[in-house]
Design a protein around this motif. Structure first.
Motif, short mmCIF file in Angstrom:
data_model
loop_
_atom_site.label_atom_id
_atom_site.label_comp_id
_atom_site.label_asym_id
_atom_site.label_seq_id
_atom_site.Cartn_x
_atom_site.Cartn_y
_atom_site.Cartn_z
N PRO A 54 -17.24 4.46 -4.72
CA PRO A 54 -17.61 3.13 -5.52
C PRO A 54 -17.37 3.57 -7.44
O PRO A 54 -17.33 4.13 -7.73
CB PRO A 54 -19.52 4.14 -5.06
N ALA A 55 -18.62 2.39 -7.49
CA ALA A 55 -17.70 2.19 -9.09
C ALA A 55 -18.02 2.97 -9.93
O ALA A 55 -18.07 3.85 -10.91
CB ALA A 55 -18.26 0.63 -9.62
N TRP A 56 -19.69 4.13 -9.92
CA TRP A 56 -19.81 4.78 -10.73
C TRP A 56 -19.79 5.57 -10.64
O TRP A 56 -19.00 6.79 -12.10
CB TRP A 56 -21.79 5.44 -10.25
N HIS A 57 -18.49 6.04 -9.69
CA HIS A 57 -17.06 7.39 -9.31
C HIS A 57 -16.12 7.26 -10.02
O HIS A 57 -15.13 8.22 -10.06
CB HIS A 57 -17.81 8.11 -7.66
N ASP A 58 -15.55 6.02 -9.04
CA ASP A 58 -14.29 5.87 -9.50
C ASP A 58 -14.03 5.20 -11.12
O ASP A 58 -13.48 3.90 -10.76
CB ASP A 58 -13.89 5.24 -8.16
N ARG A 59 -13.99 5.84 -11.53
CA ARG A 59 -13.97 5.10 -13.10
C ARG A 59 -13.12 6.23 -14.50
O ARG A 59 -13.54 7.51 -14.14
CB ARG A 59 -15.05 4.66 -13.82
N LEU A 114 -8.33 -5.24 -0.53
CA LEU A 114 -9.00 -4.13 -1.49
C LEU A 114 -9.32 -3.79 -2.19
O LEU A 114 -9.63 -4.77 -2.55
CB LEU A 114 -7.25 -3.42 -0.82
N VAL A 115 -10.62 -2.99 -1.03
CA VAL A 115 -11.24 -2.44 -2.00
C VAL A 115 -11.29 -0.75 -2.83
O VAL A 115 -10.14 -0.44 -2.10
CB VAL A 115 -12.50 -3.07 -2.16
N ALA A 116 -11.72 -0.30 -4.07
CA ALA A 116 -11.32 0.89 -4.27
C ALA A 116 -12.21 1.22 -3.26
O ALA A 116 -13.21 1.15 -2.48
CB ALA A 116 -11.71 1.18 -5.55
N ASP A 133 -8.32 -6.31 -8.28
CA ASP A 133 -7.80 -7.62 -9.26
C ASP A 133 -8.53 -6.32 -10.67
O ASP A 133 -8.99 -6.46 -11.82
CB ASP A 133 -8.05 -8.85 -8.76
N GLN A 134 -10.08 -6.23 -10.05
CA GLN A 134 -11.12 -6.45 -10.68
C GLN A 134 -10.59 -4.56 -11.64
O GLN A 134 -10.93 -3.81 -12.55
CB GLN A 134 -12.71 -5.57 -10.40
N VAL A 135 -10.41 -4.07 -10.76
CA VAL A 135 -9.47 -2.26 -10.81
C VAL A 135 -8.54 -1.82 -11.86
O VAL A 135 -8.81 -2.10 -12.61
CB VAL A 135 -9.17 -1.60 -9.82
N ALA A 136 -7.65 -3.84 -11.63
CA ALA A 136 -6.53 -4.06 -13.07
C ALA A 136 -6.77 -4.05 -14.15
O ALA A 136 -6.49 -3.54 -15.22
CB ALA A 136 -5.46 -4.40 -12.48
#
Length: 446
Positions: A58-63, A53-55, A81-84
């Motif tokens: 994109p990383a610029w948005h989902d943070r 699973l990935v978000a 795991d990066q999100v956690a």
């Protein structure tokens, strides 16, 4: 020996994205609080998701606004795991008062005094305010039509981890939102014969004219929509960040080997019956897709943006055989189906809330997270205040609103307490009404 009761102004239940965001805003406002979490911070991201699973954004948005993903391209999609790890790092950033390994068993309104009594696995807590930040993904839902078949393994998508987990044989995936589509695609790529049951859905492009769909929904005001469109209450979004991100195209999935079927209707022994609405569901998904392209083109023209044309985005693949000649019944045994994955969503479980904050169906009664029970709040739920409420950045903004409400209520309580002290000590002389000292002591101005 009796366990000592902990007293705190605000208790936050849950240390996922909602609880961490809530703690940040309470910390900024100087509100004494504690966050309790029965597992680890962002535990669901680590252990209640499949391996790949990935978000979906994109990383610029989902943070959150205050921290970027370390070592990740802004246009990439963070792994689970990066999100956690991100939420753990964010909590450390402001030294969030989080206590893990603590389960909340009940929340009850105090009688004859303010606040709530919270019974936990670590002892009782009394709090003036309680914020429920347990999120919408609490209890996996498998519909009652699920058959009792010893020959077929059945799991919810929350239990799925990887293709190797399943027995040999074909798989029926029920549900074609983001989870169902991504799991079906992964299984097919692993060599499984996959049947994918497709219901009503929205199907935005992953990107269009050099902008991600998250950007388009932002500039078009869709994330800030405050009311669900009629008929869209239970419509899922089919979008994927897997393999670098791509538009979900059901026709392409079919041409690659997945057999599409309509909404799963019923089971009779080993025979499953599907609704005859596959073509209709695909067509409505196409309408949603093309409508966003139209809105994006109009926005570009209206604002004079220099973004590359993308005419190929409007080209649809030919209808596959499973769409023109849909399967309405399937004998699972004859088709070699040995697994069913129910990607059918979740329900909430608030049985531990012994307060007047739920309707007859057990759903929260609230206005932008402020519940019908004074002093109790919800954060992290879909459509809490707008369409973007359940997303990482949307949770952060909703949490700020809740924190502001708590601060406002604290000023009223501070006035009440000061007035009571003055009545108990009439010799104390209050400062003049326009005195800054009175404003500070009575209204809690920081």
């Amino acid at each position: 020996m009796p366990v000592e009761t902990l007293h705190i102004d605000t208790l936050v239940v849950g240390a996922g994205q909602a609880g961490v965001a809530m703690s940040e805003h309470l910390s900024r406002q100087g509100v004494p609080h504690l966050v309790v979490e029965r597992n680890r911070i962002a535990e669901a991201w680590r252990t209640a998701r499949w391996d790949s699973l990935v978000a979906n954004g994109p990383a610029w948005h989902d943070r959150f606004p205050g921290l970027e993903f370390e070592g990740l391209d802004p246009d990439a999609f963070a792994g689970k795991d990066q999100v956690a790890d991100y939420f753990e790092a964010y909590a450390r950033k402001f030294n969030a008062p989080i206590r893990t390994g603590v389960e909340v068993n009940s929340v009850e309104r105090n009688v004859g005094r303010p606040g709530f009594t919270i019974e936990t696995s670590d002892g009782p807590i009394e709090a003036i305010h309680v914020v429920v930040a347990t999120g919408p993904f609490q209890r996996p839902v498998i519909p009652p039509i699920a058959p009792e078949m010893a020959t077929v393994a059945q799991i919810h998508s929350a239990e799925y981890r990887n293709p190797q987990q399943l027995p040999e044989g074909a798989v029926l995936v029920v549900g074609a939102g983001s989870s169902g589509v991504q799991i079906a695609d992964e299984l097919q790529r692993a060599g499984k014969q996959v049947y994918l049951s497709v219901g009503a859905h929205d199907r935005p492009p992953r990107a269009y004219r050099n902008r991600d769909f998250c950007w388009w929904l932002g500039v078009l005001g869709e994330w800030d929509a405050e009311v669900v469109q009629p008929g869209k209450e239970h419509v899922t979004i089919a979008v994927s960040g897997a393999r670098g991100g791509h538009t979900v195209d059901f026709r392409r999935l079919a041409h690659e080997g997945i057999t599409l079927v309509g909404l799963t209707k019923s089971f009779n022994g080993s025979v499953v019956t599907f609704e005859s609405n596959l073509a209709e569901n695909i067509a409505r998904g196409d309408e949603n897709y093309l409508a966003l392209l139209d809105a994006a083109d109009a926005y570009i023209a209206r604002n004079g943006l220099d973004l590359p044309l993308e005419p190929e985005a409007r080209q649809l693949l030919p209808d596959p055989h499973c769409l023109t000649q849909p399967i309405l019944q399937l004998d699972l045994a004859a088709a070699g189906v040995t697994s069913i994955i129910w990607a059918t969503g979740y329900s909430v479980d608030y049985s531990w809330l012994k307060v007047d904050a739920l309707n007859a169906h057990g759903k929260p009664q609230h206005q932008r997270g402020v519940s019908s029970e004074p002093g109790l709040y919800f954060v992290g739920l879909p459509w809490l205040s707008r369409r973007g409420s359940a997303f990482i950045w949307g949770v952060w903004h909703d949490a700020r609103h809740i924190a502001d409400h708590i601060v406002k209520q604290r000023t009223y309580l501070a006035y009440r307490d000061a007035a009571q002290r003055q009545n108990e000590n009439p010799r104390e002389q209050a400062a003049p009404s326009d005195s800054p000292s009175q404003k500070t002591s009575l209204m809690g101005v920081r």
